[in-house]
Design an enzyme around this catalytic site. Structure first.
Site, PDB file in Angstrom:
ATOM      1  N   HIS A 266       0.837  -1.204   0.000  1.00 43.28           N
ATOM      2  CA  HIS A 266       0.000   0.000   0.000  1.00 43.28           C
ATOM      3  C   HIS A 266       0.878   1.263   0.000  1.00 43.28           C
ATOM      4  O   HIS A 266       0.731   2.142  -0.846  1.00 43.28           O
ATOM      5  CB  HIS A 266      -0.919  -0.023   1.231  1.00 43.28           C
ATOM      6  CG  HIS A 266      -1.809   1.176   1.364  1.00 43.28           C
ATOM      7  ND1 HIS A 266      -3.130   1.158   0.962  1.00 43.28           N
ATOM      8  CD2 HIS A 266      -1.585   2.417   1.852  1.00 43.28           C
ATOM      9  CE1 HIS A 266      -3.670   2.350   1.201  1.00 43.28           C
ATOM     10  NE2 HIS A 266      -2.754   3.137   1.752  1.00 43.28           N
ATOM     11  N   GLU A 267       1.792   1.310   0.942  1.00 43.97           N
ATOM     12  CA  GLU A 267       2.632   2.507   1.052  1.00 43.97           C
ATOM     13  C   GLU A 267       3.566   2.633  -0.151  1.00 43.97           C
ATOM     14  O   GLU A 267       3.907   3.733  -0.560  1.00 43.97           O
ATOM     15  CB  GLU A 267       3.424   2.508   2.371  1.00 43.97           C
ATOM     16  CG  GLU A 267       2.563   2.440   3.648  1.00 43.97           C
ATOM     17  CD  GLU A 267       1.459   3.496   3.756  1.00 43.97           C
ATOM     18  OE1 GLU A 267       1.618   4.595   3.176  1.00 43.97           O
ATOM     19  OE2 GLU A 267       0.428   3.207   4.413  1.00 43.97           O
ATOM     20  N   HIS A 270       1.809   4.726  -2.634  1.00 41.71           N
ATOM     21  CA  HIS A 270       1.918   6.157  -2.313  1.00 41.71           C
ATOM     22  C   HIS A 270       3.311   6.679  -2.682  1.00 41.71           C
ATOM     23  O   HIS A 270       3.460   7.752  -3.249  1.00 41.71           O
ATOM     24  CB  HIS A 270       1.701   6.388  -0.816  1.00 41.71           C
ATOM     25  CG  HIS A 270       0.261   6.333  -0.367  1.00 41.71           C
ATOM     26  ND1 HIS A 270      -0.717   7.141  -0.914  1.00 41.71           N
ATOM     27  CD2 HIS A 270      -0.364   5.594   0.581  1.00 41.71           C
ATOM     28  CE1 HIS A 270      -1.889   6.898  -0.302  1.00 41.71           C
ATOM     29  NE2 HIS A 270      -1.702   5.953   0.595  1.00 41.71           N
ATOM     30  N   GLU A 296      -4.634   7.939  -2.812  1.00 47.77           N
ATOM     31  CA  GLU A 296      -5.132   6.662  -2.309  1.00 47.77           C
ATOM     32  C   GLU A 296      -5.411   5.708  -3.472  1.00 47.77           C
ATOM     33  O   GLU A 296      -5.309   4.486  -3.321  1.00 47.77           O
ATOM     34  CB  GLU A 296      -6.378   6.896  -1.449  1.00 47.77           C
ATOM     35  CG  GLU A 296      -6.791   5.715  -0.588  1.00 47.77           C
ATOM     36  CD  GLU A 296      -5.825   5.343   0.542  1.00 47.77           C
ATOM     37  OE1 GLU A 296      -4.827   6.068   0.753  1.00 47.77           O
ATOM     38  OE2 GLU A 296      -6.068   4.317   1.202  1.00 47.77           O
TER      39      GLU A 296
HETATM   40 MG    MG Z   1      -3.162   5.323   2.181  1.00 47.88          MG
END
Ligand code: MG
Length: 500
Positions: A266-267, A270, A296
């Protein structure tokens, strides 16, 4: 050169000190959640507050404001120059509209509220937190009144977190997404298409070994270790000091290894966004992602759409088998099922991709009604529990697993939650667009074409930073506004058509 107009160039020169302060602030923020000794928190809070006041003062300097005003009326600026003017004008106008007294009161209230919230959550005592929440709602309403809005005060707060976002946008997403997700979820649960539990959830891992797993997965994704880092924090996050210095974190709880691994992926999503911004934009106001929702979408794209797919499971199986070891006795299909447990849960951060948006919908309706004064903080636990039961068939027994679970409200953030669902919706749109332009995503993953994926995202989205407002960026990059149909189609394909 991307910036040629002399007025814009002067703006950028004057902006550099603001950028430098933000750079320092970001580093301090990262440090306070990773390596700072516990007791450093008091002085760090003072230092960071002083820096943000300084940033505000520098932004509102007369000469700076009038330069931006002047630039607004110049015709023929290129898109980067217009982006700089748009971003600064928006920031200045927000700073100007919200009186310093209110900013100060919000900061003070949320600092106290966060402390109380931690205790209230521990004790599951909503009454402890209630007066603070009540004050935060009142202050948020004041912010909305100062910012100005059409139709509904919540519109002002939505726009604060996601430029241009309105209730009508969010409603049109949920009106489609919630009933369709419910239909799919009911079928998945009644036909037991995906597991509700998996024994791998209980298996323990050694932290050092899991760190190696995470490192190898980032290697697979070609994470640039000379421009980025992975560290440890209780709540995973990403921050960037610049285009060549991006930091991500994950957590190690000692069991249920997918939690640590998916936080990393997830990160990574980003981080990749910030790492792929055009270096020409360095140290300017547009050298960061376009919005929370677009950001996101990048993390969700990598975490869910890539990371929880069967081809990705196939790709990482040997890493897991070689390093963790205990996965060896599970087939790839079984691992895939573990990664994709579907279980209506009380806790948002533990929920799977199919039930996640119900949690956001619940918070969205509550926030909207609170701000309009249509419901009262007194009634929140009951409203929360009722709605939760209606949406997902589960009912909190304690407020700690209901209305008290999230940190957001205690920090003064009202209007933030919807950006999570925006991310999910946009991620599915990006997947559809990639399949139209490149190839089936499954094929790309199986063929290790991660660099093709990265290049695609860079060209369509990342390189622009916040040159374009989020809604404009979407139309430009994927040819369409936000549209929940792609996410529904993705759920349908993954959860109903695909057999595991
Ligand atoms: Mg996030």
């Amino acid at each position: 050169m991307v910036f040629e107009n002399p007025v814009v160039k002067e703006i950028l020169e004057k902006y550099r000190v603001i950028w430098a302060l933000n750079h320092a602030g970001a580093l301090m923020g990262w440090d306070s959640q990773t390596y700072m000794p516990e007791k450093g928190v008091v002085e760090r809070a003072i230092a960071r507050a002083e820096i943000s006041v300084l940033v505000q003062q520098l932004m509102l300097r007369d000469e700076f404001v009038s330069l931006v005003e002047r630039a607004k009326s110049i015709e023929g600026l290129n898109e980067y120059e217009s982006g700089v003017v748009r971003v600064l004008d928006r920031a200045i106008s927000i700073y100007k509209k919200i009186p310093p007294r209110l900013v100060h009161e919000i900061a003070k209230t949320s600092q106290e509220a966060q402390k109380v919230w931690v205790k209230a959550k521990e004790k599951s005592d909503y009454n402890m937190f209630k007066p603070y929440l009540s004050k935060i709602v009142k202050l948020a309403r004041e912010v909305a009144d100062h910012l100005g809005y059409e139709d509904h005060p919540y519109n002002a707060l939505l726009d604060l977190y996601e430029e241009g976002l309105r209730i009508s946008d969010v409603d049109s997403i949920f009106d489609k997404l919630i009933p369709e997700s419910k239909r799919i979820l009911d079928k998945v649960l009644s036909e037991e298409r995906y597991p509700r539990r998996h024994e791998l959830e209980d298996l323990e891992y050694k932290v050092d070994i899991m760190k190696e797993v995470n490192k190898r997965i980032l290697d697979l994704l070609e994470f640039p270790w000379d421009r980025a880092r992975l560290d440890v924090s209780p709540h995973p996050f990403t921050t960037h000091m610049g285009i060549d210095d991006v930091r991500i974190t994950t957590r190690y709880e000692g069991r249920d290894f997918r939690r640590s691994m998916y936080a990393v992926i997830h990160e990574y999503g980003h981080a990749l966004y910030e790492l792929q911004i055009d270096p020409n934009l360095r140290a300017t106001p547009i050298a960061s992602g376009a919005s929370l929702g677009i950001h996101e979408s990048q993390s969700r794209f990598w975490e869910n759409i890539v990371g929880r797919s069967m081809p990705f499971t196939i790709k990482i199986k040997s890493i897991l088998d070689n390093i963790l070891g205990f996965t060896r006795k599970y087939s790839t299909e079984d691992l895939y099922r573990y990664f994709n447990i579907v279980r209506p849960s009380l806790i948002r951060v533990d929920s799977d991709e199919l039930t996640y948006n119900f949690h956001i919908y619940l918070r969205y309706t509550i926030e909207k009604d609170l701000i309009a004064g249509e419901i009262n903080v007194d009634d929140l636990p009951e409203i929360w529990n009722e709605t939760m039961e209606k949406l997902l068939g589960v009912r909190p027994k304690r407020d700690s697993e209901g209305v008290l679970q999230d940190i957001h409200w205690s920090g003064g953030s009202i209007g933030y939650f919807p950006t999570y669902t925006l991310g999910n919706v946009i991620a599915a749109q990006i997947k559809a667009r990639i399949e139209q332009d490149l190839n089936k995503l499954d094929e790309l993953i199986l063929e290790d074409r991660f660099s093709d994926l990265r290049n695609y995202l860079r060209e369509k989205i990342h390189k622009w930073g916040s040159t374009f407002a989020p809604k404009d960026l979407l139309v430009r990059s994927i040819g369409e506004q936000m549209n929940p149909e792609y996410l529904v189609a993705y759920f349908e394909q993954k959860y109903l058509k695909h057999r595991v």
